[in-house]
Design an enzyme around this catalytic site. Structure first.
Site, PDB file in Angstrom:
ATOM      1  N   ALA A   3      24.008  12.437 -23.050  1.00  0.00           N
ATOM      2  CA  ALA A   3      24.232  12.828 -24.449  1.00  0.00           C
ATOM      3  C   ALA A   3      24.241  11.592 -25.341  1.00  0.00           C
ATOM      4  O   ALA A   3      23.716  11.603 -26.460  1.00  0.00           O
ATOM      5  CB  ALA A   3      25.555  13.578 -24.559  1.00  0.00           C
ATOM      6  N   GLN A   4      24.818  10.509 -24.838  1.00  0.00           N
ATOM      7  CA  GLN A   4      24.951   9.290 -25.631  1.00  0.00           C
ATOM      8  C   GLN A   4      23.592   8.731 -26.058  1.00  0.00           C
ATOM      9  O   GLN A   4      23.378   8.409 -27.231  1.00  0.00           O
ATOM     10  CB  GLN A   4      25.730   8.248 -24.813  1.00  0.00           C
ATOM     11  CG  GLN A   4      26.019   6.974 -25.557  1.00  0.00           C
ATOM     12  CD  GLN A   4      26.787   5.948 -24.733  1.00  0.00           C
ATOM     13  OE1 GLN A   4      27.079   4.875 -25.229  1.00  0.00           O
ATOM     14  NE2 GLN A   4      27.102   6.259 -23.489  1.00  0.00           N
ATOM     15  N   GLY A  57      14.193  22.220 -30.546  1.00  0.00           N
ATOM     16  CA  GLY A  57      15.396  22.077 -29.738  1.00  0.00           C
ATOM     17  C   GLY A  57      16.571  21.546 -30.540  1.00  0.00           C
ATOM     18  O   GLY A  57      16.444  20.570 -31.273  1.00  0.00           O
ATOM     19  N   ALA A  58      17.719  22.212 -30.406  1.00  0.00           N
ATOM     20  CA  ALA A  58      18.933  21.791 -31.111  1.00  0.00           C
ATOM     21  C   ALA A  58      19.968  21.262 -30.125  1.00  0.00           C
ATOM     22  O   ALA A  58      21.144  21.592 -30.191  1.00  0.00           O
ATOM     23  CB  ALA A  58      19.505  22.949 -31.925  1.00  0.00           C
ATOM     24  N   ASN A  95      15.195  26.629 -32.437  1.00  0.00           N
ATOM     25  CA  ASN A  95      16.044  26.692 -31.244  1.00  0.00           C
ATOM     26  C   ASN A  95      16.132  28.138 -30.783  1.00  0.00           C
ATOM     27  O   ASN A  95      16.128  29.060 -31.598  1.00  0.00           O
ATOM     28  CB  ASN A  95      17.453  26.160 -31.559  1.00  0.00           C
ATOM     29  CG  ASN A  95      18.222  25.799 -30.302  1.00  0.00           C
ATOM     30  OD1 ASN A  95      17.755  25.004 -29.483  1.00  0.00           O
ATOM     31  ND2 ASN A  95      19.407  26.365 -30.125  1.00  0.00           N
ATOM     32  N   VAL A 142      10.057  28.546 -27.920  1.00  0.00           N
ATOM     33  CA  VAL A 142       8.759  27.863 -27.934  1.00  0.00           C
ATOM     34  C   VAL A 142       7.952  28.308 -26.715  1.00  0.00           C
ATOM     35  O   VAL A 142       8.448  28.267 -25.590  1.00  0.00           O
ATOM     36  CB  VAL A 142       8.935  26.333 -27.929  1.00  0.00           C
ATOM     37  CG1 VAL A 142       7.575  25.624 -27.943  1.00  0.00           C
ATOM     38  CG2 VAL A 142       9.780  25.884 -29.119  1.00  0.00           C
ATOM     39  N   GLU A 179      32.691  16.326 -12.339  1.00  0.00           N
ATOM     40  CA  GLU A 179      33.536  16.960 -13.357  1.00  0.00           C
ATOM     41  C   GLU A 179      33.773  18.437 -13.039  1.00  0.00           C
ATOM     42  O   GLU A 179      34.869  18.962 -13.251  1.00  0.00           O
ATOM     43  CB  GLU A 179      32.909  16.793 -14.745  1.00  0.00           C
ATOM     44  CG  GLU A 179      32.891  15.341 -15.199  1.00  0.00           C
ATOM     45  CD  GLU A 179      32.599  15.162 -16.670  1.00  0.00           C
ATOM     46  OE1 GLU A 179      33.260  14.312 -17.292  1.00  0.00           O
ATOM     47  OE2 GLU A 179      31.720  15.861 -17.197  1.00  0.00           O
ATOM     48  N   LYS A 205      38.352  10.309 -22.931  1.00  0.00           N
ATOM     49  CA  LYS A 205      37.342  11.380 -22.893  1.00  0.00           C
ATOM     50  C   LYS A 205      37.533  12.309 -24.098  1.00  0.00           C
ATOM     51  O   LYS A 205      36.579  12.721 -24.758  1.00  0.00           O
ATOM     52  CB  LYS A 205      37.486  12.154 -21.576  1.00  0.00           C
ATOM     53  CG  LYS A 205      36.663  13.419 -21.478  1.00  0.00           C
ATOM     54  CD  LYS A 205      35.342  13.183 -20.817  1.00  0.00           C
ATOM     55  CE  LYS A 205      34.621  14.486 -20.549  1.00  0.00           C
ATOM     56  NZ  LYS A 205      33.193  14.286 -20.317  1.00  0.00           N
TER      57      LYS A 205
END
Length: 397
Positions: free
Chosen positions: A313-314, A11-12, A38, A82, A170, A373
């Site tokens: 993501a963080q 996974g990328a 990926n 995969v 969002e 942001k």
């Protein structure tokens, strides 16, 4: 036979890419064979997908070619899907071959969590990939064209977004910006368009600062979003959704942003999981498998209060850095580093020029938060691709 240890990264996404880039930096030549797998030849910026989904940006701006990020002399890239993970054999089965490993990093990303709501998996769309957001954007435009041919079908102009977490909020921010443009393009009365944001929890953005949530909901309400908070979606069908105590909202567009689970391949491989995620140890390893590290949406970690960290993501980026450090330490027989999440803050976009966020212990809203942001997005581009990537992509984010 080579005795060089083989590291395979599946996974990328944020966790996988950061692991690969840090290994590239920290490993000496011929210290390990590193393979990144990926299914696409690009990495995409998940936190940017709500914009192309609504049609306010080009999907191309959310993706970065993997070949532009990695050093092919240090990392082998394999574009493949995969199919199976076999920890007992130290093998990964791909759709077109098999990889053996000494160390495995699993960062395959999540899948939509439908919580067993009937029809959601079949009839709702998801903001999960470049291809899925292309579909959403084209679908939305198509509804306006359909309405012009069947003006009695106002359900074509009704958009239901399930979930008022960060992605949902969002997305409705961007969609509410796009609607006036579409109304002008297709000559549609804007008063006929309805955007519903439905959330089962008692508040939008659960766990976020209440003052900022109130500000955000006020901004979006003025833009035309109707919130249904504390209201669960009970069923989804081609005609729309059933909510609350049996109320029907007719809609040709249902977009589900209400939750993520881990990857089914992890469950099928025999790992002990909770909603497809593995509770990793303090070094990010799978319990009972000292050579298998799990990052991002596939990992489960708890804070001091015993609540799971949301898969952001963080946290995935920070996990990638520590994961790479621990892989190098394992190869060199050095002590491993304990993972501790450092929350740098969170910002939610509300559409053009508007956002809410908490960073450096302070609250931000409006244009200041929107700039914040942008800075966060630019920082990420710099981390993965340096100044060249910032110059190439930064103006679009």
């Amino acid at each position: 036979m080579s005795n060089i240890p083989k590291i395979v990264i599946l996974g990328a996404g944020y966790g996988g890419v950061l692991t690969a880039l840090r290994l590239q930096k920290e490993l000496n030549y011929n210290e390990a064979d590193v393979t990144l797998v990926n299914k696409h030849d690009y990495h995409y910026i998940t936190t940017h997908l709500h914009m192309p989904a609504a049609g306010t940006d080009n999907p191309e701006n959310a993706r970065v070619s993997i070949s532009k990020l990695i050093d092919e002399f240090k990392i082998d890239f394999v574009k493949s899907t995969v199919v199976q993970i076999r920890p007992q054999d130290k093998k990964v089965i791909l759709e077109d071959g098999t990889l053996s490993y000494d160390y495995l990093v699993i960062g395959l990303g999540g899948e939509p969590e439908t919580f067993g709501i009937p029809g959601l998996g079949e009839h709702a769309m998801n903001i999960r990939s470049i291809n899925s957001v292309r579909l959403i954007r084209e679908h939305i435009e198509y509804q306006f064209a359909r309405y012009k041919r069947e003006p009695h079908r106002t359900d074509y102009l009704t958009f239901v977004v399930g979930g008022a977490g960060f992605t949902g909020i969002e997305f409705v921010g961007e969609l509410s910006d796009r609607i006036p443009e579409l109304c002008k393009q297709f000559d549609v009365d804007p008063s006929l368009v309805k955007i519903y944001n439905i959330e089962a929890a008692p508040t939008a953005l659960p766990g976020f600062d209440p003052e900022l949530v109130e500000y955000g909901m006020d901004v979006l309400t003025k833009k035309g979003v109707t919130f249904r908070i504390g209201t669960a979606i009970k069923e989804c069908s081609p005609e729309g959704v059933i909510v609350g105590e049996g109320e029907e909202i007719k809609s040709a567009t249902v977009i589900w942003t209400g939750g993520i689970r881990g990857n089914r391949l992890i469950e099928e491989a025999g790992f002990e999981t909770m909603r497809g995620r593995v509770k990793v140890d303090e070094f990010l390893r799978s319990p009972g498998n000292e050579n298998i590290y799990i990052v991002g949406d596939n990992s489960l970690m708890f804070n001091e209060e015993g609540r799971p960290y949301p898969p952001t993501a963080q946290i995935a980026m920070q996990q990638g850095v520590v994961c790479a450090h621990n892989l190098v330490a394992s190869i060199r027989n050095q002590p491993l580093k304990t993972f501790t999440f450092s929350n740098k803050g969170t910002v939610a976009s509300l559409g053009k020029g508007e956002a809410i966020g908490i960073a450096f212990g302070k609250k931000y809203k409006g244009r200041t938060a929107a700039w914040l942001k942008k800075l966060i997005d630019l920082r990420y581009l710099f981390i993965i691709g340096g100044i060249p990537l910032v110059l190439r992509k930064g103006k679009f984010l």
